[in-house]
Design an enzyme around this catalytic site. Structure first.
Site, PDB file in Angstrom:
ATOM      1  N   ASP A  76      59.116 -20.365  -4.452  1.00 41.36           N
ATOM      2  CA  ASP A  76      58.242 -19.460  -5.243  1.00 41.36           C
ATOM      3  C   ASP A  76      56.792 -19.918  -5.305  1.00 41.36           C
ATOM      4  OD1 ASP A  76      59.447 -20.914  -8.414  1.00 41.36           O
ATOM      5  OD2 ASP A  76      58.682 -21.793  -6.552  1.00 41.36           O
ATOM      6  N   GLY A  77      56.361 -20.695  -4.320  1.00 35.86           N
ATOM      7  CA  GLY A  77      54.971 -21.169  -4.384  1.00 35.86           C
ATOM      8  C   GLY A  77      54.858 -22.336  -5.363  1.00 35.86           C
ATOM      9  N   VAL A  81      60.289 -23.337  -9.301  1.00 37.90           N
ATOM     10  CA  VAL A  81      61.395 -24.083  -8.703  1.00 37.90           C
ATOM     11  C   VAL A  81      60.840 -25.134  -7.736  1.00 37.90           C
ATOM     12  CG1 VAL A  81      63.416 -23.905  -7.205  1.00 37.90           C
ATOM     13  CG2 VAL A  81      62.999 -22.160  -8.944  1.00 37.90           C
ATOM     14  N   GLY A  91      78.366 -26.399   7.119  1.00 45.66           N
ATOM     15  CA  GLY A  91      77.129 -25.625   7.335  1.00 45.66           C
ATOM     16  C   GLY A  91      76.087 -25.942   6.274  1.00 45.66           C
ATOM     17  N   ASP A  95      73.144 -29.166   2.065  1.00 45.40           N
ATOM     18  CA  ASP A  95      71.728 -29.153   2.504  1.00 45.40           C
ATOM     19  C   ASP A  95      70.804 -29.083   1.299  1.00 45.40           C
ATOM     20  OD1 ASP A  95      72.042 -27.345   5.691  1.00 45.40           O
ATOM     21  OD2 ASP A  95      72.893 -29.225   4.912  1.00 45.40           O
ATOM     22  N   HIS A  97      66.713 -28.632   0.097  1.00 44.91           N
ATOM     23  CA  HIS A  97      65.346 -28.225   0.474  1.00 44.91           C
ATOM     24  C   HIS A  97      64.388 -28.493  -0.677  1.00 44.91           C
ATOM     25  CE1 HIS A  97      67.469 -25.078   3.219  1.00 44.91           C
ATOM     26  NE2 HIS A  97      67.455 -26.286   3.773  1.00 44.91           N
ATOM     27  N   HIS A 119      68.038 -35.520  -8.504  1.00 43.94           N
ATOM     28  CA  HIS A 119      68.620 -34.349  -9.184  1.00 43.94           C
ATOM     29  C   HIS A 119      69.292 -33.419  -8.172  1.00 43.94           C
ATOM     30  CE1 HIS A 119      68.688 -30.993 -12.175  1.00 43.94           C
ATOM     31  NE2 HIS A 119      68.481 -30.253 -11.103  1.00 43.94           N
ATOM     32  N   GLU A 120      68.560 -33.095  -7.095  1.00 47.74           N
ATOM     33  CA  GLU A 120      69.111 -32.152  -6.107  1.00 47.74           C
ATOM     34  C   GLU A 120      70.346 -32.737  -5.419  1.00 47.74           C
ATOM     35  OE1 GLU A 120      66.456 -29.344  -7.199  1.00 47.74           O
ATOM     36  OE2 GLU A 120      68.343 -29.247  -6.130  1.00 47.74           O
ATOM     37  N   HIS A 123      73.487 -32.008  -7.121  1.00 49.08           N
ATOM     38  CA  HIS A 123      74.065 -30.701  -6.748  1.00 49.08           C
ATOM     39  C   HIS A 123      74.758 -30.795  -5.392  1.00 49.08           C
ATOM     40  CE1 HIS A 123      72.404 -28.504 -10.045  1.00 49.08           C
ATOM     41  NE2 HIS A 123      71.149 -28.708  -9.697  1.00 49.08           N
ATOM     42  N   HIS A 129      74.565 -28.292 -13.699  1.00 47.43           N
ATOM     43  CA  HIS A 129      73.566 -28.780 -14.664  1.00 47.43           C
ATOM     44  C   HIS A 129      74.232 -29.322 -15.926  1.00 47.43           C
ATOM     45  CE1 HIS A 129      70.210 -26.304 -12.655  1.00 47.43           C
ATOM     46  NE2 HIS A 129      70.099 -27.587 -12.352  1.00 47.43           N
TER      47      HIS A 129
END
Ligand code: 7FY
Ligand code: CA
Ligand code: ZN
Length: 164
Positions: A76-77, A81, A91, A95, A97, A119-120, A123, A129
């Site tokens: 979102d720029g 996020v 797959g 992953d 990003h 944090h990521e 997930h 969360h």
């Protein structure tokens, strides 16, 4: 196994690959932040992470903006996020990003890559969360002192319930 799907990976040795690097930081600083972000979790589980530089890794890591590739989630720029990661699986599973429109740093300025990565990766390993505001898996970015032990007991309970 009765064919039920575990919420986590079915193996302990996972591979990761950094597809591209943010220009905001030195490459070695990105490598370190990612490696430390993974170590946060491997320290409290039997999980091992191996970095590969080509081919398909379990956890493919990339810096992307807005609509990117075949990823079903968009960025979102600047701000908003900061990153997203897909739960364990084939797959896209695992992953991770990072939104390249953020200012990534290894210290307190901008957004600390190590903290967001840790944090990521939570997930990417199957955690959702946490409502515990001291938890690394808390939904809102808190610029914790990245050198303090960022995992709360809640995080440890969560990850050990999957890989304990
Ligand atoms: O699935 C989602 C959806 C939205 C997210 N928001 S974020 O990218 O702005 C984000 C929020 C908090 C953190 C964070 C929380 C606690 C400690 C360190 C980072 C990291 C990223 C993060 C995320 O993983
Ligand atoms: Ca953003
Ligand atoms: Zn994405």
């Amino acid at each position: 196994q009765y064919g039920y799907t575990l919420p986590g990976w079915r193996k302990y040795n996972l591979t990761y690959r950094i597809i591209n690097y943010t220009p905001d930081m030195a490459r070695t600083a990105v490598d370190e932040a990612i490696q430390e972000g993974l170590e946060v979790w491997s320290k409290v589980t039997p999980l091992q992470f191996t970095k590969i530089s080509k081919g398909i890794a379990d956890i493919m890591i990339a810096f992307r903006t807005r609509v990117h590739g075949r990823c079903p989630r968009y960025f979102d720029g600047p701000l908003g996020v900061l990153g997203h990661a897909f739960p364990p699986g084939p797959g896209l599973g695992g992953d991770t990003h990072f939104d390249e429109d953020e200012n990534w740093t290894k210290d307190g300025a901008g957004f600390n890559l190590f903290l967001v990565a840790a944090h990521e990766f939570g997930h990417a390993l199957g955690l959702s969360h946490s409502s515990d505001q001291t938890a690394l898996m808390f939904p809102n970015y808190v610029s914790l002192d990245p050198r303090k032990y960022p995992l709360s007991q809640d995080d440890i309970n969560g990850i050990q319930s999957i890989y304990g």
